[in-house]
Write an enzyme that holds these catalytic residues in place. Structure first.
Site, PDB file in Angstrom:
ATOM      1  N   THR A 554       0.651  -1.209   0.300  1.00 47.74           N
ATOM      2  CA  THR A 554      -0.332  -0.124  -0.132  1.00 47.74           C
ATOM      3  C   THR A 554       0.751   1.210  -0.049  1.00 47.74           C
ATOM      4  O   THR A 554       2.132   1.109   0.110  1.00 47.74           O
ATOM      5  CB  THR A 554      -1.047   0.007   1.490  1.00 47.74           C
ATOM      6  N   LYS A 578       7.040   3.148   1.285  1.00 47.58           N
ATOM      7  CA  LYS A 578       7.881   4.203   1.222  1.00 47.58           C
ATOM      8  C   LYS A 578       7.990   5.274   2.672  1.00 47.58           C
ATOM      9  O   LYS A 578       8.626   5.577   2.781  1.00 47.58           O
ATOM     10  CB  LYS A 578       8.259   5.419   0.065  1.00 47.58           C
ATOM     11  N   GLU A 605      13.773  -3.638  -0.206  1.00 46.25           N
ATOM     12  CA  GLU A 605      14.345  -3.057  -2.125  1.00 46.25           C
ATOM     13  C   GLU A 605      13.652  -2.028  -2.665  1.00 46.25           C
ATOM     14  O   GLU A 605      13.988  -1.013  -3.803  1.00 46.25           O
ATOM     15  CB  GLU A 605      14.121  -4.047  -2.425  1.00 46.25           C
ATOM     16  N   VAL A 608      12.737   1.992  -3.610  1.00 48.54           N
ATOM     17  CA  VAL A 608      13.754   2.518  -4.730  1.00 48.54           C
ATOM     18  C   VAL A 608      14.275   1.371  -5.394  1.00 48.54           C
ATOM     19  O   VAL A 608      14.291   0.832  -5.615  1.00 48.54           O
ATOM     20  CB  VAL A 608      14.707   3.401  -4.155  1.00 48.54           C
ATOM     21  N   ASP A 677       7.659  12.139  -4.596  1.00 46.19           N
ATOM     22  CA  ASP A 677       8.057  10.812  -4.485  1.00 46.19           C
ATOM     23  C   ASP A 677       9.468   9.833  -4.218  1.00 46.19           C
ATOM     24  O   ASP A 677      10.429   9.426  -4.060  1.00 46.19           O
ATOM     25  CB  ASP A 677       7.238   9.770  -5.017  1.00 46.19           C
ATOM     26  N   LYS A 681      13.170   8.457  -1.687  1.00 39.84           N
ATOM     27  CA  LYS A 681      13.193   7.694  -2.589  1.00 39.84           C
ATOM     28  C   LYS A 681      15.537   8.315  -2.837  1.00 39.84           C
ATOM     29  O   LYS A 681      16.285   7.497  -2.187  1.00 39.84           O
ATOM     30  CB  LYS A 681      13.593   7.286  -4.217  1.00 39.84           C
TER      31      LYS A 681
END
Length: 814
Positions: A554, A578, A605, A608, A677, A681
């Site tokens: 999600t 994230k 993992e 990113v 976003d 990352k």
């Protein structure tokens, strides 16, 4: 001469009794047979219940009696459809006698041990007569012999001690002249020297069979039950458990003591000295090999022969500085429990003599505590010792094996396997013989502990993973389908048994501790229970499965907030979400700390680069001692797709819509286009490089129009894309004029990070980045000029799902 014993389940129905008769008929064709039978399954418990009810003036005893009556006549009528009068009359007479006995107990309001023996003896008396007479009616050479005429005991009612000298003589003399091919003996029942009815206590029917086998020195004693021998562990709790082919007397007694119901330890004693093997067979599957118990039993590659357990255990701890160096404490403690007839199951004492721990049955706790507190009243008052500590809701799990003493590392392997699955060990006991390693754990952890240890010692080539997936939308659905597709391959080639134990979307959730059938998982989920994020966690926790993994597919902050709870329960977390790793730095570090503390891997993992091994590569660089100087990257497959498909012949609105339709952007495209976003990352990569940084420390140079940045909803945002087309066309025109490509670039250098749209000149590694590809360049002390480059598809449901799948598989090797 052969001696066979059939338990309550084996004679629990007409169908099973017919199986018994067929087995005896077959054996009798080549040898004389002695058959010891138990009461019909469940009858002994019902007899005791009726007795207690009558004793307590509860007229329900009559209803219990009627149930007992109905069970026996149902069996009689089906076995003898023509109405054998001899059987019917005998059963009628015995049941009338039983009813009269119960009425007497009701009237005098008393159930003494002597009367209890009379009461429970009806079970074996009835079953043995019914079976013997049925066989005779079918023309078989059979006869029932009353075991009371053979087995003589003292007057210790409910658990009488056998006079072996008299008993052995009786048995030998009788069977020297017995003419019938088949002799049926009721198990469990016996007589005192004065002729009073007695019983042999728990496991009495097995004991009767062993007494007869030893007296006649037969070649083998056969115990027939409803399972195919002694199993490596409880098959009701561990599906992978399997029958043990051969086992020693000592191993059998250890396993039986610790909960294996197939054999009761005293059963072994009469045949132990004579080295008579015991063959445990399955009445329902007579062709199965079963288990042979003998003096020397090899044939197992594992030093551990079996794993057993006892439930409903309480732990008593007596401790205090006043115990150190003072003799007599242990004697007084055990004497106190002995006087109360309380059996001590487990003992462990610290070498400092500061404490003694005892395991007893939970039902004896109150009596034990009261008695011990009285015994040590003076020492407690003087604060020489502490009041008795009582812990309940515990269980004992034991590893058993004669050869464990010859193998190093058994204990270490045991505790390591349990520790990885968050099974807390409350006490440990291991004898110098090293044939048994016993631990006390929480009752709720028994199933997980047995499965964990069985996997460690008996399934070393296969590891089971239990996966709980939240978010089965676009990416989640692909993940489930990939698991379904690869399940067989994983088991056959990687020795991984991957089961999906839980699924959830925003509306429904579904669980199955045996693994959800993935052939129709969507239909099952649609009919599941109402979804709840915390409820999903609670269910995964309560199922308490070994090697559990929570997978977050999600972008929900509330789901990320639950990672801490999963890790504290030693449930590994795999996340493409994230939010957790890009939240406050202290929270990020706390999740890392919890992962180490509770031995629960935390893998992300796909945070990113979707399926690209970016974080894994960075981790390997750091672990090998390298140091990151700077990072340059295109980390948004969504934005790369958008700007690779946007030009002066397209509209920016149409390209963004296309990206959403093909699954490259979130349902709310502002998350991707705002740069947040990408900022998350690069933040994650900076943190994994060892730098303390928060999201607000990252410079975000947005390319969106002012109206787009201020939009209050997704629909409003799309309207700004249409209205501000000239703004986006100007960005493209500038890049084209400079012979550049538009790329949304993330940078980390000298402890600072930024994200923003850049014009990339021809010849730069980013220039020809196509489709939704990502690229990361790590400049490190070992790669100062020519960077370590990772490049490939960085967005899309399939590649993201494969990244999650890879993290799950990685956990199988931890």
């Amino acid at each position: 001469m052969k001696v066979l014993k059939f338990g309550g389940t084996s004679v629990g129905s007409p169908k099973n009794i017919n199986r018994v008769i067929d087995i005896l008929d077959d054996y009798s064709k080549s040898s004389k047979v002695i058959c010891v039978v138990s009461a019909v399954g469940g009858i002994t418990d019902k007899l005791l219940l009726a007795g207690k009810q009558a004793q307590n003036k509860d007229k329900e005893y009559l209803e219990t009696f009627n149930i007992i009556r109905d069970i026996h006549f149902s069996i009689v009528n089906e076995l003898n459809p023509n109405g054998n009068k001899a059987i019917v009359n005998y059963v009628e007479d015995k049941l009338e006698a039983l009813k009269s006995l119960l009425e007497g107990i009701f009237l005098i309001n008393e159930l003494s041990p002597k009367t209890s023996d009379k009461l429970v003896s009806f079970g074996e008396a009835l079953s043995s007569f019914i079976i013997a007479e049925t066989m005779k009616a079918r023309g078989l050479s059979a006869k029932r012999k009353n075991s009371r005429k053979l087995v003589i005991t003292n007057s210790n009612f409910t658990k009488a001690e056998v006079d072996f000298e008299v008993t052995n003589t009786n048995i030998i003399e009788y069977f020297e002249t017995a003419e019938e091919q088949i002799t049926i003996l009721p198990g469990f029942i016996s007589s005192s020297a004065s002729g009073e009815q007695t019983t042999l206590g728990r496991g009495g029917s097995d004991f009767t069979a062993a007494i007869v086998a030893a007296a006649l020195k037969v070649e083998q004693l056969e115990i027939w039950t409803d399972v195919s021998g002694m199993f490596t562990t409880n098959p009701k709790l561990v599906k992978q458990a399997y029958p043990i082919k051969t086992i020693s007397y000592q191993e059998a007694m250890e396993l039986s003591h610790f909960g294996a119901k197939v054999l009761y330890p005293p059963t072994v004693q009469p045949v132990l000295d004579l080295e008579i093997p015991i063959h445990i067979k399955n009445t329902m599957e007579p062709e199965d090999m079963g288990t042979i118990v003998s003096k020397n039993a090899n044939g197992s590659a594992s030093p551990v022969k079996g794993i057993s357990n006892i439930s409903n255990i309480a732990l008593l701890t007596l401790q205090g500085s006043g115990m150190v160096g003072i003799p007599g404490f242990s004697k007084r403690l055990f004497e106190t429990l002995s006087n109360e007839k309380i059996n001590v199951i487990l003992i462990t004492q610290a070498s400092s003599e500061h404490s003694i721990c005892l395991g007893i049955e939970k039902k004896d706790v109150e009596i034990a505590k009261t008695a011990i507190d009285i015994t040590f009243e003076n020492e407690i008052a003087l604060h020489k010792i502490d009041p008795l500590i009582v812990e309940t809701d515990l269980a004992i799990v034991a590893l058993v094996g004669d050869n464990m003493k010859n193998h190093q590392g058994i204990s270490g392997k045991m505790f390591s396997a349990l520790g990885k699955n968050n099974v807390n060990v409350r006490a440990i006991a291991q004898g110098a013989s090293e044939k048994n390693i016993s631990i006390v754990i929480e009752e709720s952890d028994v199933k997980k502990a047995l499965n964990t240890l069985h996997e460690a010692f008996f399934e070393t080539i296969t590891k089971q993973l239990n996966v709980f997936i939240t978010g089965v939308g676009n990416v989640g659905e692909r993940l489930v389908e990939q698991i379904k597709q690869q399940k067989k391959y994983l088991k056959e080639n990687l020795k991984i048994n991957l089961r999906v134990a839980g699924l959830s979307n925003s509306r429904k959730m579904l669980f199955d501790d045996g693994g959800i059938d993935l052939k129709n998982w969507k239909e099952q989920l649609a009919n599941g229970e109402e979804a709840s994020l915390f409820g999903f966690f609670e269910k995964a926790k309560s199922m308490n499965l070994r090697n559990s993994i929570f997978v977050d597919v999600t972008a929900n902050a509330d789901v990320a907030d639950l990672y801490e709870k999963y890790l504290r329960e030693s449930i590994a977390v795999v996340a493409c979400n994230k939010i957790a790793c890009s939240s406050d730095f202290e929270k990020y570090k706390d999740l890392k700390r919890l992962s180490l503390k509770y031995n629960a891997p935390f893998l992300f993992e796909t945070n990113v680069g979707a399926g690209l091994p970016i974080i894994d590569t960075l981790g390997n660089l750091m672990a090998s001692g390298d140091k990151v100087n700077s990072i340059q990257a295109v980390l948004s497959g969504s934005l790369n797709f958008v700007f690779n498909n946007f030009d002066d012949s397209t509209k920016f609105y149409d390209v963004v819509k296309q990206a959403g339709a093909e699954g490259y952007t979130e349902p709310d495209p502002r998350i991707d286009l705002s740069g947040v976003d990408v900022a998350r990352k690069i933040l994650i990569l900076a943190r994994e490089s060892g730098v303390e940084m928060n999201l607000e420390d990252i410079e975000n140079k947005s390319f969106l129009s002012p109206a787009g940045l201020k939009s209050g909803s997704v629909d409003e945002f799309y309207e700004t894309l249409i209205a501000d087309e000239s703004h986006y066309q100007a960005l493209y025109a500038s890049a084209k004029a400079n012979n550049c490509q538009l790329k949304y670039v993330a940078k980390f250098d000298n402890g600072k990070a930024s994200v923003g749209l850049q014009e990339i000149p021809e010849g730069h590694p980013f220039y020809n980045l196509e489709g939704s590809d990502n690229i990361v360049m790590f400049y490190t002390e070992r790669y100062p000029k020519q960077p370590m480059i990772i490049k490939g598809a960085g967005a899309g449901a399939d590649v993201t799902a494969s990244g999650l799948f890879a993290d799950i598989i990685r956990l199988a090797n931890d």
